[in-house]
Design a protein around this motif. Structure first.
Motif, PDB file in Angstrom:
ATOM      1  N   UNK A  98       0.832  -1.212   0.000  1.00 21.20           N
ATOM      2  CA  UNK A  98       0.000   0.000   0.000  1.00 21.20           C
ATOM      3  C   UNK A  98       0.864   1.258   0.000  1.00 21.20           C
ATOM      4  N   UNK A  99       1.859   1.290   0.858  1.00 17.48           N
ATOM      5  CA  UNK A  99       2.726   2.468   0.950  1.00 17.48           C
ATOM      6  C   UNK A  99       3.527   2.671  -0.336  1.00 17.48           C
ATOM      7  N   UNK A 100       3.943   1.558  -0.948  1.00 11.13           N
ATOM      8  CA  UNK A 100       4.723   1.657  -2.178  1.00 11.13           C
ATOM      9  C   UNK A 100       3.866   2.119  -3.359  1.00 11.13           C
ATOM     10  N   UNK A 101       2.658   1.605  -3.446  1.00 12.30           N
ATOM     11  CA  UNK A 101       1.858   1.820  -4.650  1.00 12.30           C
ATOM     12  C   UNK A 101       0.780   2.891  -4.540  1.00 12.30           C
TER      13      UNK A 101
ATOM     14  N   UNK B 258     -11.915  -6.075  -8.889  1.00 10.81           N
ATOM     15  CA  UNK B 258     -10.582  -5.471  -8.779  1.00 10.81           C
ATOM     16  C   UNK B 258     -10.769  -3.960  -8.859  1.00 10.81           C
ATOM     17  N   UNK B 259     -11.028  -3.320  -7.733  1.00 15.42           N
ATOM     18  CA  UNK B 259     -11.448  -1.913  -7.758  1.00 15.42           C
ATOM     19  C   UNK B 259     -10.367  -0.940  -8.176  1.00 15.42           C
ATOM     20  N   UNK B 260      -9.103  -1.263  -7.849  1.00 13.82           N
ATOM     21  CA  UNK B 260      -8.003  -0.354  -8.157  1.00 13.82           C
ATOM     22  C   UNK B 260      -6.886  -1.106  -8.868  1.00 13.82           C
ATOM     23  N   UNK B 261      -6.164  -0.393  -9.693  1.00  6.65           N
ATOM     24  CA  UNK B 261      -5.011  -0.984 -10.374  1.00  6.65           C
ATOM     25  C   UNK B 261      -3.817  -0.051 -10.204  1.00  6.65           C
ATOM     26  N   UNK B 262      -2.627  -0.632 -10.277  1.00  9.72           N
ATOM     27  CA  UNK B 262      -1.401   0.162 -10.217  1.00  9.72           C
ATOM     28  C   UNK B 262      -1.102   0.678 -11.618  1.00  9.72           C
ATOM     29  N   UNK B 263      -0.888   1.960 -11.741  1.00  8.20           N
ATOM     30  CA  UNK B 263      -0.490   2.560 -13.009  1.00  8.20           C
ATOM     31  C   UNK B 263       1.021   2.354 -13.138  1.00  8.20           C
ATOM     32  N   UNK B 264       1.404   1.339 -13.866  1.00 10.27           N
ATOM     33  CA  UNK B 264       2.829   0.958 -13.938  1.00 10.27           C
ATOM     34  C   UNK B 264       3.674   2.031 -14.623  1.00 10.27           C
ATOM     35  N   UNK B 265       3.102   2.700 -15.587  1.00 12.14           N
ATOM     36  CA  UNK B 265       3.871   3.756 -16.254  1.00 12.14           C
ATOM     37  C   UNK B 265       4.156   4.902 -15.293  1.00 12.14           C
ATOM     38  N   UNK B 266       3.163   5.280 -14.496  1.00 10.01           N
ATOM     39  CA  UNK B 266       3.358   6.354 -13.515  1.00 10.01           C
ATOM     40  C   UNK B 266       4.410   5.961 -12.486  1.00 10.01           C
ATOM     41  N   UNK B 267       4.398   4.694 -12.077  1.00 10.48           N
ATOM     42  CA  UNK B 267       5.374   4.214 -11.106  1.00 10.48           C
ATOM     43  C   UNK B 267       6.776   4.169 -11.731  1.00 10.48           C
ATOM     44  N   UNK B 268       6.849   3.777 -12.967  1.00  9.04           N
ATOM     45  CA  UNK B 268       8.112   3.719 -13.704  1.00  9.04           C
ATOM     46  C   UNK B 268       8.721   5.114 -13.863  1.00  9.04           C
TER      47      UNK B 268
ATOM     48  N   UNK C 230       5.355  -4.423 -15.253  1.00  6.90           N
ATOM     49  CA  UNK C 230       5.458  -4.592 -13.797  1.00  6.90           C
ATOM     50  C   UNK C 230       6.928  -4.590 -13.383  1.00  6.90           C
ATOM     51  N   UNK C 231       7.758  -5.344 -14.108  1.00 13.00           N
ATOM     52  CA  UNK C 231       9.185  -5.425 -13.773  1.00 13.00           C
ATOM     53  C   UNK C 231       9.876  -4.068 -13.878  1.00 13.00           C
ATOM     54  N   UNK C 232       9.558  -3.333 -14.938  1.00 16.76           N
ATOM     55  CA  UNK C 232      10.155  -2.007 -15.121  1.00 16.76           C
ATOM     56  C   UNK C 232       9.716  -1.054 -14.013  1.00 16.76           C
ATOM     57  N   UNK C 233       8.444  -1.082 -13.696  1.00 17.73           N
ATOM     58  CA  UNK C 233       7.906  -0.183 -12.661  1.00 17.73           C
ATOM     59  C   UNK C 233       8.521  -0.503 -11.303  1.00 17.73           C
ATOM     60  N   UNK C 234       8.566  -1.792 -10.951  1.00 21.15           N
ATOM     61  CA  UNK C 234       9.091  -2.182  -9.641  1.00 21.15           C
ATOM     62  C   UNK C 234      10.593  -1.900  -9.539  1.00 21.15           C
ATOM     63  N   UNK C 235      11.318  -2.208 -10.608  1.00 18.78           N
ATOM     64  CA  UNK C 235      12.762  -1.967 -10.598  1.00 18.78           C
ATOM     65  C   UNK C 235      13.053  -0.474 -10.494  1.00 18.78           C
ATOM     66  N   UNK C 236      12.323   0.316 -11.245  1.00 16.36           N
ATOM     67  CA  UNK C 236      12.496   1.766 -11.230  1.00 16.36           C
ATOM     68  C   UNK C 236      12.257   2.322  -9.832  1.00 16.36           C
ATOM     69  N   UNK C 237      11.195   1.852  -9.197  1.00 18.86           N
ATOM     70  CA  UNK C 237      10.854   2.325  -7.843  1.00 18.86           C
ATOM     71  C   UNK C 237      11.969   1.988  -6.852  1.00 18.86           C
TER      72      UNK C 237
ATOM     73  N   UNK D   2      19.179   4.793  -4.883  1.00 22.50           N
ATOM     74  CA  UNK D   2      20.106   5.826  -5.371  1.00 22.50           C
ATOM     75  C   UNK D   2      19.450   6.590  -6.523  1.00 22.50           C
ATOM     76  N   UNK D   3      19.111   7.834  -6.251  1.00 22.07           N
ATOM     77  CA  UNK D   3      18.473   8.623  -7.304  1.00 22.07           C
ATOM     78  C   UNK D   3      19.426   8.892  -8.459  1.00 22.07           C
ATOM     79  N   UNK D   4      20.697   9.011  -8.193  1.00 22.91           N
ATOM     80  CA  UNK D   4      21.665   9.259  -9.258  1.00 22.91           C
ATOM     81  C   UNK D   4      21.742   8.060 -10.208  1.00 22.91           C
ATOM     82  N   UNK D   5      21.816   6.851  -9.627  1.00 21.56           N
ATOM     83  CA  UNK D   5      21.835   5.646 -10.462  1.00 21.56           C
ATOM     84  C   UNK D   5      20.537   5.511 -11.245  1.00 21.56           C
ATOM     85  N   UNK D   6      19.431   5.870 -10.582  1.00 25.19           N
ATOM     86  CA  UNK D   6      18.135   5.790 -11.253  1.00 25.19           C
ATOM     87  C   UNK D   6      18.068   6.743 -12.443  1.00 25.19           C
TER      88      UNK D   6
END
Length: 315
Positions: free
Chosen positions: A216-219, A237-247, A273-280, A286-290
């Motif tokens: 919940x806190x992450x998404x 399924x009332x809510x979905x994670x916007x993976x692009x926004x998270x990415x 999902x993988x891109x969004x989670x990895x990006x987060x 490390x924001x610089x590495x990101x």
């Protein structure tokens, strides 16, 4: 007859039949006095519902408080074979919305504990549904959540109430459900898990509540209503994670850049999902590495994720 006894006391200690007889005796002596007992602030909606036929048959409605008049109008509207828009209401929802909301809240708060019959449950459930679908007040969410779990505990249908509950379109509606993952009742834990089925990995976690809180806190910043899933389905399924926004580290309200990366939208759901989670996780570490990773082409970003995963599995 003891006219000083409250109607609540009589119902709870002597039963419904004795209550109805007591009120009819009061009416024979003095209608206004009978109405005064009905208008007592301590009266529950359960008792008003039980006495609604007696009230109607004896013309007591004009002596009732505004709260009771509106509650009976709501009840009549819900139970009517042909619903009519606001006609049965002595007050228009548009004119006094907060008052009508307070009456609905009183009906659910004071009426949820009782199981009188199926028609009564319908009134309570529909009243709760009006709170979440029309008023969408976050303070009503815990109240309706408790009713939802009570219906499940008592083996009654939860279909309508589940859909109405999530129609609040408030992400905090997930929190009272998540809390039930800590319940000592396995039935409540199972029902909470069922309602949260759309959270991937929850069922397999060793501590479901901790997993839910972390998810919940992450998404939360990237959640959005699932516009395609508000029909009466078995697994809502009332809510979905916007993976692009998270990415991209965008809030879900920030849509101005969406047209700039159409390639992302063509990827498989698993890759998104993988891109969004990895990006987060990378930007938290490390924001610089990101930032450096984000400057790379999409295929290079994906290759790095695969390399990190391969390295992890080899360990």
């Amino acid at each position: 007859m003891n006219p000083s006894l409250s109607l609540e006391t009589i119902r709870k200690t002597e039963g419904i039949k004795r209550l109805e007889k007591h009120v009819k005796t009061l009416i024979q002596h003095d209608k206004k006095s009978a109405a005064a007992h009905l208008n007592d602030e301590s009266l529950t909606y359960s008792t008003l519902y039980i006495l609604s036929s007696t009230i109607r048959e004896n013309g007591l409605n004009k002596y009732l408080s505004d709260r009771n008049k509106v509650a009976l109008a709501i009840q009549q509207d819900i139970l009517a074979k042909e619903r009519t828009p606001s006609a049965p209401f002595p007050y228009s929802i548009c004119d006094l919305p907060q008052f009508v909301q307070s009456v609905l809240r009183w009906m659910v708060e004071t009426g949820s504990a009782d199981q009188l019959n199926a028609r009564y449950r319908l009134v309570i459930d529909r009243s709760a549904g009006l709170l979440t679908t029309i008023y969408q007040d976050p303070t009503d969410i815990p109240l309706v959540s408790e009713l939802l779990f009570k219906r499940n505990d008592d083996h009654h249908s939860t279909h309508y109430l589940t859909c109405a509950y999530f129609s609040s379109r408030n992400f905090s509606s997930l929190l009272p459900i998540g809390e039930k993952l800590q319940s000592p009742s396995q039935k409540q834990v199972a029902f909470a898990s069922e309602l949260l089925h759309f959270i991937s990995g929850l069922e397999d976690s060793t501590d479901r509540y901790a997993y839910f809180r972390a998810w919940y806190e992450e998404n939360l910043p990237y959640l959005c209503p699932n516009e395609n899933n508000y029909e009466m389905t078995a697994e809502l399924s009332p809510y979905v994670v916007d993976h692009y926004a998270k990415y991209k580290e965008q809030r879900t309200t920030q849509s101005s850049e969406r047209h700039e990366d159409l390639t992302f939208q063509t990827l498989s759901e698993n890759l998104k999902v993988n891109l969004a989670d990895f990006s987060y996780k990378l930007r938290r570490n490390s924001r610089e590495e990101w930032k450096e990773w984000m400057r790379q082409p999409l295929d290079a970003q994906i290759r790095l994720i695969e390399e990190v995963q391969d390295d992890h599995y080899r360990r």
